[in-house]
Scaffold this motif. Sequence first.
Motif, PDB file in Angstrom:
ATOM      1  N   ASN A   1       0.817  -1.213   0.000  1.00 35.28           N
ATOM      2  CA  ASN A   1       0.000   0.000   0.000  1.00 35.28           C
ATOM      3  C   ASN A   1       0.855   1.269   0.000  1.00 35.28           C
ATOM      4  O   ASN A   1       0.479   2.271  -0.619  1.00 35.28           O
ATOM      5  CB  ASN A   1      -0.956   0.002   1.189  1.00 35.28           C
ATOM      6  CG  ASN A   1      -2.126  -0.940   0.990  1.00 35.28           C
ATOM      7  OD1 ASN A   1      -2.526  -1.217  -0.131  1.00 35.28           O
ATOM      8  ND2 ASN A   1      -2.677  -1.439   2.076  1.00 35.28           N
ATOM      9  N   ASP A   2       1.993   1.246   0.695  1.00 36.24           N
ATOM     10  CA  ASP A   2       2.896   2.395   0.657  1.00 36.24           C
ATOM     11  C   ASP A   2       3.367   2.661  -0.770  1.00 36.24           C
ATOM     12  O   ASP A   2       3.530   3.817  -1.174  1.00 36.24           O
ATOM     13  CB  ASP A   2       4.103   2.156   1.569  1.00 36.24           C
ATOM     14  CG  ASP A   2       3.746   2.235   3.051  1.00 36.24           C
ATOM     15  OD1 ASP A   2       2.623   2.687   3.362  1.00 36.24           O
ATOM     16  OD2 ASP A   2       4.588   1.825   3.875  1.00 36.24           O
ATOM     17  N   THR A   3       3.591   1.598  -1.522  1.00 39.22           N
ATOM     18  CA  THR A   3       4.017   1.732  -2.915  1.00 39.22           C
ATOM     19  C   THR A   3       2.853   2.122  -3.815  1.00 39.22           C
ATOM     20  O   THR A   3       2.973   3.025  -4.658  1.00 39.22           O
ATOM     21  CB  THR A   3       4.624   0.407  -3.404  1.00 39.22           C
ATOM     22  OG1 THR A   3       5.715   0.033  -2.553  1.00 39.22           O
ATOM     23  CG2 THR A   3       5.126   0.530  -4.837  1.00 39.22           C
ATOM     24  N   LEU A   4       1.717   1.488  -3.622  1.00 40.06           N
ATOM     25  CA  LEU A   4       0.552   1.710  -4.472  1.00 40.06           C
ATOM     26  C   LEU A   4       0.028   3.138  -4.364  1.00 40.06           C
ATOM     27  O   LEU A   4      -0.364   3.749  -5.363  1.00 40.06           O
ATOM     28  CB  LEU A   4      -0.548   0.708  -4.090  1.00 40.06           C
ATOM     29  CG  LEU A   4      -1.890   0.816  -4.815  1.00 40.06           C
ATOM     30  CD1 LEU A   4      -1.717   0.609  -6.318  1.00 40.06           C
ATOM     31  CD2 LEU A   4      -2.873  -0.214  -4.255  1.00 40.06           C
ATOM     32  N   TYR A   5       0.029   3.692  -3.154  1.00 41.18           N
ATOM     33  CA  TYR A   5      -0.570   5.012  -2.914  1.00 41.18           C
ATOM     34  C   TYR A   5       0.492   6.071  -2.607  1.00 41.18           C
ATOM     35  O   TYR A   5       0.198   7.055  -1.927  1.00 41.18           O
ATOM     36  CB  TYR A   5      -1.573   4.922  -1.766  1.00 41.18           C
ATOM     37  CG  TYR A   5      -2.682   3.925  -2.018  1.00 41.18           C
ATOM     38  CD1 TYR A   5      -3.619   4.134  -3.024  1.00 41.18           C
ATOM     39  CD2 TYR A   5      -2.783   2.754  -1.263  1.00 41.18           C
ATOM     40  CE1 TYR A   5      -4.631   3.224  -3.267  1.00 41.18           C
ATOM     41  CE2 TYR A   5      -3.798   1.834  -1.503  1.00 41.18           C
ATOM     42  CZ  TYR A   5      -4.713   2.080  -2.502  1.00 41.18           C
ATOM     43  OH  TYR A   5      -5.717   1.160  -2.742  1.00 41.18           O
ATOM     44  N   GLN A   6       1.684   5.900  -3.110  1.00 38.48           N
ATOM     45  CA  GLN A   6       2.789   6.796  -2.756  1.00 38.48           C
ATOM     46  C   GLN A   6       2.583   8.221  -3.249  1.00 38.48           C
ATOM     47  O   GLN A   6       3.197   9.160  -2.728  1.00 38.48           O
ATOM     48  CB  GLN A   6       4.106   6.240  -3.299  1.00 38.48           C
ATOM     49  CG  GLN A   6       4.162   6.073  -4.803  1.00 38.48           C
ATOM     50  CD  GLN A   6       5.463   5.430  -5.244  1.00 38.48           C
ATOM     51  OE1 GLN A   6       6.546   5.942  -4.968  1.00 38.48           O
ATOM     52  NE2 GLN A   6       5.362   4.293  -5.914  1.00 38.48           N
ATOM     53  N   GLN A   7       1.718   8.442  -4.229  1.00 33.12           N
ATOM     54  CA  GLN A   7       1.510   9.795  -4.743  1.00 33.12           C
ATOM     55  C   GLN A   7       0.642  10.652  -3.815  1.00 33.12           C
ATOM     56  O   GLN A   7       0.565  11.867  -3.978  1.00 33.12           O
ATOM     57  CB  GLN A   7       0.852   9.751  -6.120  1.00 33.12           C
ATOM     58  CG  GLN A   7      -0.559   9.179  -6.104  1.00 33.12           C
ATOM     59  CD  GLN A   7      -1.222   9.268  -7.462  1.00 33.12           C
ATOM     60  OE1 GLN A   7      -1.466  10.348  -7.984  1.00 33.12           O
ATOM     61  NE2 GLN A   7      -1.517   8.100  -8.048  1.00 33.12           N
ATOM     62  N   PHE A   8      -0.056  10.025  -2.842  1.00 32.68           N
ATOM     63  CA  PHE A   8      -1.032  10.744  -2.022  1.00 32.68           C
ATOM     64  C   PHE A   8      -0.448  11.206  -0.696  1.00 32.68           C
ATOM     65  O   PHE A   8       0.386  10.523  -0.101  1.00 32.68           O
ATOM     66  CB  PHE A   8      -2.246   9.853  -1.724  1.00 32.68           C
ATOM     67  CG  PHE A   8      -3.050   9.480  -2.933  1.00 32.68           C
ATOM     68  CD1 PHE A   8      -3.832  10.425  -3.578  1.00 32.68           C
ATOM     69  CD2 PHE A   8      -3.019   8.183  -3.423  1.00 32.68           C
ATOM     70  CE1 PHE A   8      -4.582  10.079  -4.690  1.00 32.68           C
ATOM     71  CE2 PHE A   8      -3.762   7.830  -4.538  1.00 32.68           C
ATOM     72  CZ  PHE A   8      -4.544   8.780  -5.166  1.00 32.68           C
ATOM     73  N   ASP A   9      -0.951  12.368  -0.230  1.00 29.79           N
ATOM     74  CA  ASP A   9      -0.830  12.721   1.169  1.00 29.79           C
ATOM     75  C   ASP A   9      -2.201  12.498   1.801  1.00 29.79           C
ATOM     76  O   ASP A   9      -3.129  12.036   1.127  1.00 29.79           O
ATOM     77  CB  ASP A   9      -0.356  14.163   1.357  1.00 29.79           C
ATOM     78  CG  ASP A   9      -1.270  15.183   0.668  1.00 29.79           C
ATOM     79  OD1 ASP A   9      -2.423  14.837   0.333  1.00 29.79           O
ATOM     80  OD2 ASP A   9      -0.822  16.325   0.466  1.00 29.79           O
TER      81      ASP A   9
ATOM     82  N   LEU B   1      -5.672  11.794  -0.199  1.00 25.17           N
ATOM     83  CA  LEU B   1      -6.323  10.500  -0.045  1.00 25.17           C
ATOM     84  C   LEU B   1      -7.803  10.666   0.269  1.00 25.17           C
ATOM     85  O   LEU B   1      -8.653   9.943  -0.260  1.00 25.17           O
ATOM     86  CB  LEU B   1      -5.631   9.708   1.064  1.00 25.17           C
ATOM     87  CG  LEU B   1      -5.895   8.197   1.095  1.00 25.17           C
ATOM     88  CD1 LEU B   1      -5.350   7.532  -0.157  1.00 25.17           C
ATOM     89  CD2 LEU B   1      -5.260   7.585   2.333  1.00 25.17           C
ATOM     90  N   VAL B   2      -8.126  11.641   1.129  1.00 26.16           N
ATOM     91  CA  VAL B   2      -9.526  11.912   1.449  1.00 26.16           C
ATOM     92  C   VAL B   2     -10.284  12.363   0.202  1.00 26.16           C
ATOM     93  O   VAL B   2     -11.387  11.892  -0.077  1.00 26.16           O
ATOM     94  CB  VAL B   2      -9.628  12.981   2.557  1.00 26.16           C
ATOM     95  CG1 VAL B   2     -11.077  13.437   2.724  1.00 26.16           C
ATOM     96  CG2 VAL B   2      -9.100  12.426   3.876  1.00 26.16           C
ATOM     97  N   ARG B   3      -9.691  13.282  -0.560  1.00 26.10           N
ATOM     98  CA  ARG B   3     -10.345  13.763  -1.785  1.00 26.10           C
ATOM     99  C   ARG B   3     -10.546  12.631  -2.776  1.00 26.10           C
ATOM    100  O   ARG B   3     -11.609  12.514  -3.397  1.00 26.10           O
ATOM    101  CB  ARG B   3      -9.522  14.881  -2.419  1.00 26.10           C
ATOM    102  CG  ARG B   3      -9.550  16.201  -1.657  1.00 26.10           C
ATOM    103  CD  ARG B   3      -9.044  17.333  -2.521  1.00 26.10           C
ATOM    104  NE  ARG B   3      -7.658  17.108  -2.933  1.00 26.10           N
ATOM    105  CZ  ARG B   3      -6.605  17.538  -2.238  1.00 26.10           C
ATOM    106  NH1 ARG B   3      -6.774  18.188  -1.102  1.00 26.10           N
ATOM    107  NH2 ARG B   3      -5.384  17.313  -2.679  1.00 26.10           N
ATOM    108  N   GLN B   4      -9.526  11.789  -2.951  1.00 33.19           N
ATOM    109  CA  GLN B   4      -9.642  10.687  -3.897  1.00 33.19           C
ATOM    110  C   GLN B   4     -10.714   9.700  -3.463  1.00 33.19           C
ATOM    111  O   GLN B   4     -11.461   9.167  -4.292  1.00 33.19           O
ATOM    112  CB  GLN B   4      -8.300   9.966  -4.027  1.00 33.19           C
ATOM    113  CG  GLN B   4      -8.235   8.910  -5.119  1.00 33.19           C
ATOM    114  CD  GLN B   4      -8.327   9.501  -6.504  1.00 33.19           C
ATOM    115  OE1 GLN B   4      -8.143  10.704  -6.686  1.00 33.19           O
ATOM    116  NE2 GLN B   4      -8.618   8.678  -7.489  1.00 33.19           N
ATOM    117  N   CYS B   5     -10.823   9.464  -2.177  1.00 34.89           N
ATOM    118  CA  CYS B   5     -11.849   8.569  -1.654  1.00 34.89           C
ATOM    119  C   CYS B   5     -13.237   9.119  -1.957  1.00 34.89           C
ATOM    120  O   CYS B   5     -14.141   8.369  -2.353  1.00 34.89           O
ATOM    121  CB  CYS B   5     -11.655   8.382  -0.156  1.00 34.89           C
ATOM    122  SG  CYS B   5     -12.721   7.127   0.582  1.00 34.89           S
TER     123      CYS B   5
END
Length: 201
Positions: free
Chosen positions: A151-159, A163-167
Amino acid sequence: MTTKRTTANAKTRSNPPSARRLPLTASRQELLVDGNDQTLRRMTLGFAVLGWLLTDIRGGFSKLLDISPFQYVALQAIARVRPDEPWTTRSLAEHFHVTTPYVSVELRGLLSKNYLEAQPSLLDRRSKHLVVTPSGVELLTWLAPVQQHVNDTLYQQFDSEGLVRQCEVIEQMIKDAEAADQYLRALVAERGPRKRKPVKP
């Protein structure tokens, strides 16, 4: 699924010659960039590739745990996601957009391995709440370091804010996808498959 796939990261170009002869795949002007639908096609293809890759990742997790991919996501949901009501077979089916009989069959494996327990509801004895057992907690605890790295690798572009906005975007897209799917299902039921025109000899 391990076949190599084409990525969707090519730069947006004007429509290729073959595409210029085809109708656009969207009619709303907000979805057309420079009058064409190439950006929309790139995004749609990107979602397809991302979906395949996420399926592969879930499959990898499930192989490590020796359970099916659906059993893996169901176990994670029951253990980690707190809905307004306790998890049941029906609520899992609704959450994952699958049938209740399918969920019942998949849950048998988790129940037989003692990763899940079905507890009678205090309000409705006909309903059973799904609870992760200590064995299930131990299983997910064992997987956690691998899951963290993935998950650290998969979502590395987010802060955290991203992450909240993308969700929120994904939750709205799921609702929109449900509406699009309902329209298409009704159309298929009404029209059936397109009949091919006979080829002239």
